[in-house]
Design a protein around this motif. Structure first.
Motif: not given
Length: 589
Positions: A2-3, A21, A98, A100, A103-105, A138
């Motif tokens: 995840a980003k 990040r 969150t 984006e 699912r990116e966290c 994520a």
């Protein structure tokens, strides 16, 4: 990966939120006083709802269950307010991490306090997104604050995801069914079997566990323990290190089938020595913390070097375990990280909430039961992005079952305890007689047992032959010889063929099923034997020779066959249990 990574760090009476990040420096919000919304009554209600409600869903129970389901969101919102909205920076961190999409966290809860680690953090609910976070992020995991990340374990095989499945049922008829988890697990990964290699440990003893791992260091990605876990307050295993007695235990099964209680510290040492990174525990109480630090099985395993431990905070219904485990292993086989695979498994359970009860299927919000402990994000398996050669699709999958009758129209259901009895009987003697009246299901059980062994690497080759019309030792020898050596086998004299087959069976882990054996010596009493005295004597000698080898022989008959004089192990087969009758009836209906 995840980003974004959010971390909730608990220390003393406060918690602190931080955000990172990618590879950027971690940013930290001010610490806030920690007061969780789960008092003792709330936790008791939650346990009742998840573990007891569907066992007796009568009277006021359904109304109470609805009230608790409504509280889940309230508790989750209160927890969310505390963690993310108690400071301006905390609010900003959540929004940015969150932006984006969830699912990116990833979210990590870091603490060394058992009470805090044991809280149902999976209930975190975002009012803005109007959903629980755990199934949508994520990943979501717990970690231990004071333990450093261990060194890499070295390269693991990347052709298949290798899983060692330990199924311990030391409490006999009172225990849960043998294949409660294994059967739905095998069904759910049937479409990815080329990528997953599952072996069931036989016998499921700690000694065999240690032997298997030492024989194959750096081979298994996952050890999956399907059995019982608990906390032993009297264990002195690590008192000198942590200043506290008591630790988590798992219950293996000794060679004779009795309970074998092993501390998590002892198990973890074997995992570390043999380079197994992941442990999956669908044992109840495997994620519950005791009163002292590091008491549970999960935290003990992680503290001693496991890369990740998936455990159960509460007892999990077999139906939920089927959905969770199937998705978990499917995601891991596709190359996803452990935390992402667990999150996907939770979502699968959330999307399919129906569970069995005495009043039929009822919905249950039990997606929060599986929890993940890890010190770092870990991906155990990275499959090669290649298309299989065309030759692999020309023929059907090679089977280890030889000359088997076709499975019944509705498949094989139930008989888990009888299969457990057969497994244990073969631990004591490699010749077993399965006796039962006509029509009770001896042939079906023999076939179901064989397919279970074939699915779980229990035997190398499995041969089926019926004696109903008078098969002889020559038929047995030819069946094995032609399968093993093909046309070359027919070039040798009968005595050489027999000796070769006998030696092969002594050195290989095969299973011979001799079905409908009673006519061989005449049945019913007074009828002429189908085989002559010399032919019967040949079978008798053959069995006696096999007793010193590695192969098994399962004989089915309506009576005892004492004339064999080979000291076989006897298993008596009775009618179907009520649960098996219901399952079979449902399949037909």
């Amino acid at each position: 990966m995840a980003k974004n990574c959010l971390q909730i760090t608990h220390e003393g009476n406060s918690i602190q939120l931080s955000w990172q990040r990618g590879q950027a420096n971690r940013r930290t919000a001010p610490a806030v006083t920690f007061e969780h919304p789960f008092d003792k009554k709330a936790l008791e209600d939650l346990r009742w709802y998840l573990e007891e409600y569907l066992r007796f869903p009568y009277g006021l129970a359904p109304d109470n269950a609805i009230k608790i389901e409504q509280k889940l969101q309230t508790w989750g919102e209160q927890l969310f307010e505390l963690v993310f909205r108690s400071s301006e920076q905390g609010r900003q961190f959540f929004q940015e991490s969150t932006r984006e999409g969830l699912r990116e966290c990833e979210l990590v809860i870091a603490s060394d306090n058992p009470e805090v680690l044991n809280l149902p953090w999976e209930l975190l609910y975002s009012p803005t997104d109007r959903q629980f976070l755990a199934p949508s992020l994520a990943g979501m995991s717990r970690s231990l604050s004071d333990y450093a990340i261990r060194a890499e374990m070295g390269e693991l095989p990347q052709d298949k995801l290798n899983i060692l499945l330990v199924i311990a049922r030391p409490y006999g008829e009172k225990d849960i069914a043998l294949k409660t988890i294994a059967r739905p697990l095998l069904d759910s990964i049937s479409n990815i079997r080329k990528k997953v290699n599952i072996k069931v440990l036989r016998p499921p003893s700690f000694e065999q566990f240690e032997r298997e791992l030492n024989d194959k260091p750096g081979f298994y990605h996952i050890v999956h323990f399907d059995g019982h876990g608990d906390f032993d307050p009297n264990s002195q295993g690590f008192q000198h290190s942590f200043g506290a007695a008591g630790q988590g235990v798992l219950v293996f099964e000794a060679f004779d089938g009795s309970p074998q209680i092993i501390t998590a510290a002892k198990i973890a040492q074997n995992l570390a020595d043999c380079c197994v990174p992941i442990f999956v525990l669908n044992a109840c109480k495997s994620a519950q913390e005791g009163e002292e630090k590091f008491s549970s099985v999960a935290t003990r395993l992680v503290s001693l070097g496991a890369k990740g431990v998936v455990a159960m905070a509460y007892s999990l219904y077999a139906q939920a375990a089927k959905h969770f485990m199937g998705r978990l292993y499917g995601e891991l086989a596709a190359g996803k990280s452990l935390s992402t695979a667990v999150s996907a498994g939770r979502k699968e359970v959330l999307n399919q909430p129906q569970r069995p009860s005495p009043k039929g299927e009822k919905p249950l919000q039990d997606w929060l039961v599986p929890v993940l402990y890890q010190q770092e994000n870990y991906t155990p398996f990275t499959p090669a992005n290649t298309v299989d050669d065309i030759e692999s699709y020309f023929e059907e999958t090679v089977s280890n079952l030889v000359d088997f009758p076709q499975e019944g129209r509705y498949g094989f259901t139930g008989r888990d305890y009888d299969i457990l009895l057969l497994e244990r009987a073969f631990r004591q003697n490699n010749i077993v007689l399965l006796q039962g009246m006509g029509g009770v299901g001896k042939t079906e059980l023999a076939g179901g047992f064989a397919r279970w062994l074939d699915d779980t690497q229990g035997r190398s080759l499995i041969f089926f032959i019926s004696f109903e019309d008078g098969a002889t030792l020559s038929n047995v020898v030819n069946q094995v010889g032609r399968k093993v050596w093909g046309d070359k086998f027919s070039q040798y004299a009968a005595d050489k063929q027999q000796q070769a087959v006998l030696n092969y069976l002594k050195h290989q882990t095969c299973l011979l099923i001799w079905d409908n054996f009673e006519p061989v010596a005449g049945f019913p009493a007074g009828n002429e034997p189908l085989l002559s005295a010399s032919e019967r004597q040949n079978l008798q000698w053959f069995l006696k020779d096999l007793r010193s080898g590695k192969s098994w022989v399962l004989i089915t008959s309506r009576r005892e066959e004492l004339w064999l004089d080979c000291a076989y192990r006897l298993v008596n087969l009775q009618g179907l249990r009520e649960q098996d009758v219901e399952e079979g009836s449902n399949a037909i209906l």
